[in-house]
Design an enzyme around this catalytic site. Structure first.
Site, short mmCIF file in Angstrom:
data_model
loop_
_atom_site.label_atom_id
_atom_site.label_comp_id
_atom_site.label_asym_id
_atom_site.label_seq_id
_atom_site.Cartn_x
_atom_site.Cartn_y
_atom_site.Cartn_z
N LYS A 261 -50.18 5.24 -12.35
CA LYS A 261 -49.54 6.27 -11.44
C LYS A 261 -49.48 5.45 -10.04
O LYS A 261 -50.20 4.43 -9.61
CB LYS A 261 -50.11 7.60 -11.52
CG LYS A 261 -50.39 7.99 -12.84
CD LYS A 261 -49.30 8.42 -13.72
CE LYS A 261 -49.78 8.67 -15.14
NZ LYS A 261 -48.51 9.04 -16.14
C1 LIG Z 1 -49.32 10.09 -17.27
C2 LIG Z 1 -48.26 11.48 -17.37
C3 LIG Z 1 -49.10 12.53 -17.79
C4 LIG Z 1 -50.61 12.49 -18.26
O1 LIG Z 1 -51.44 11.99 -17.29
P1 LIG Z 1 -52.91 11.58 -17.76
O2 LIG Z 1 -53.77 11.29 -16.41
O3 LIG Z 1 -52.68 10.11 -18.55
O4 LIG Z 1 -53.49 12.64 -18.62
C5 LIG Z 1 -48.45 13.71 -17.73
N1 LIG Z 1 -47.10 13.63 -17.36
C6 LIG Z 1 -46.56 12.70 -17.20
C7 LIG Z 1 -44.86 12.71 -16.62
C8 LIG Z 1 -47.14 11.24 -16.91
O5 LIG Z 1 -46.26 10.25 -16.67
#
Ligand SMILES: *Cc1c(COP(=O)(O)O)cnc(C)c1O
Length: 420
Positions: free
Chosen positions: A203
């Site tokens: 992210k």
């Molecule tokens: C990465 C992601 C998640 C989940 O996040 P994690 O920290 O990996 O559990 C949820 N929604 C979207 C759109 C994502 O890209």
């Protein structure tokens, strides 16, 4: 123009790229300082004396301030953030939750985790939830909607909020991919009833693993807190709201320390990404034969990628290969090959309505009175957009020269294609 590299011409770019993940590239002295501070004090658990000075608390304060919200809860992931938000709102068996066809599978998994039924709807040329498709999918069982701000680009929040209000539906924003973005001046995550972030490695900024739930409602904040820790009621004064049993989604001190250091770099990363995207978009906006992804508020775009639509799937495939040959790495989002987990048709356990136990799933439990069926072709509009989309990932360290290379390469390939 010269011959395309794919046909044996010389490529626009031969220098390697340093495309890499955004947050991890910025890990440096501050991250070390905070993490070592945790280790020096041996205080690796958050809920001890002076909870307020723990790193997850500092990270929560940062988010409250940045978003202008009353409550923020640090958790151990974006998926758990979504689960906490849905549980806080009382979403459960018998309920339907509307989600877009293009999102990470975790959005759907979180809905199922609280034993509600995900209803998958089409995206439009923003590659986010089509508000009309959302409205058309509402049933008497719809309890919530999760607009996802995919790839840093905001969903159409005014429309979604208006429809949700009309039908008395909760709005949970999934901001996992758009941390730092805004919608006409309002920070993403602060518009819906609840907002959910992820600080996972891929992210915008990272805490290793981590997430954040935000809201303005005290009761929802308390219930999210309960959901994230089976003993939450013992840590603080949340007794005004009846407790519920939770799962362990707490954020550790070390993740909090890493996340708090990274949070201080968020604005800078996003500002640089925006400048990069602006330069590229400015350079290619009039190039024939390509159409840019619609971004309703370019000023608020986190700008993690530039997405182009080609005429059709075949043209996109050719364009993608030719661009690669010119030295610009890019992705062809939906090509029926690599099973991208961000496209609904590849969410096997959802498509096949499968959970750990076959008994009492959201779909076959007696509380559920609706009837949903999934099939891998159910959202042809989304698949059509994705099948002719090319994505170029952006990085905050790209120089003006790097951006110019992208512009030159896209222009060269598009002009050659136009002549065919
Ligand atoms: C990465 C992601 C998640 C989940 O996040 P994690 O920290 O990996 O559990 C949820 N929604 C979207 C759109 C994502 O890209």
């Amino acid at each position: 123009m010269h011959k395309l590299a794919i046909d044996g011409g010389s490529p626009v770019r031969t220098k390697p790229w340093m495309f890499d993940y955004h947050g991890p590239l910025e890990i440096g002295e501050l991250e070390k300082q905070y993490v070592l501070d945790v280790l020096d004090h041996g205080r690796v658990f958050r809920f001890m004396n002076e909870v307020d000075s723990s790193y997850p608390s500092l990270l929560e304060n940062y988010y409250k301030q940045r978003l202008g919200v009353e409550y923020a809860l640090a958790v151990n992931g974006g998926t758990s953030a979504l689960i906490c938000a849905l549980a806080a709102l009382g979403v459960g068996p018998g309920d339907e939750v509307i989600i877009p066809a293009y999102t990470f599978v975790a959005t759907a998994a979180a809905v199922v985790a609280v034993r509600a039924v995900p209803i998958i709807v089409e995206c439009d040329d923003t590659l986010n939830m089509d508000p009309q498709a959302f409205e058309a999918a509402i049933t008497p069982y719809t309890k919530a909607v999760i607009p996802v701000h995919m790839r840093g680009v905001m969903a159409q929040m005014d429309e979604i909020m208006r429809i949700a209000k009309q039908h008395d539906i909760f709005v949970v924003e999934d901001v996992a991919q758009a941390n730092g973005g805004s919608y006409f001046g309002r920070p993403l995550g602060s518009i819906g009833d609840m907002g959910c972030f992820s600080f996972q490695f891929y992210k915008v900024i990272t805490s290793g693993e981590g997430g954040m739930v935000v809201t303005n409602q005290e009761a929802w904040a308390a219930r999210a807190g309960y959901q994230h820790d089976s003993a939450f009621q013992f840590w603080g004064d949340t007794m005004k709201v009846p407790s519920i049993p939770g799962e362990n989604y707490r954020m550790s001190e070390i993740n909090g320390a890493l996340g708090y250091a990274q949070a201080q770099k968020l604005e800078d990363i996003v500002a640089k990404l925006r400048a990069v995207k602006k330069q590229i978009v400015h350079g290619i906006r009039n190039v024939p034969g390509i159409q840019l992804q619609r971004v309703v508020d370019p000023e608020g775009d986190v700008s993690t990628s530039v997405i182009l639509y080609l005429r059709n799937h075949e043209a996109a495939q050719q364009f993608s290969k030719a661009l690669e040959a010119e030295g610009v790495p890019n992705g062809h989002i939906y090509n029926g090959g690599f099973a991208d987990r961000h496209i609904y048709c590849n969410w096997d356990y959802i498509m096949e309505q499968r959970m750990a136990s076959p008994v009492g799933t959201p779909w076959n439990c007696s509380e559920y009175k609706g009837n949903v069926s999934y099939d891998r072709q159910m959202c042809p509009v989304t698949l059509e957009y994705l099948s002719r989309a090319i994505t170029i990932g952006l990085n905050q360290k790209m120089t003006e020269e790097d951006c110019e290379d992208v512009v030159q390469a896209v222009t060269k390939v598009a002009e050659a294609a136009a002549k065919q």
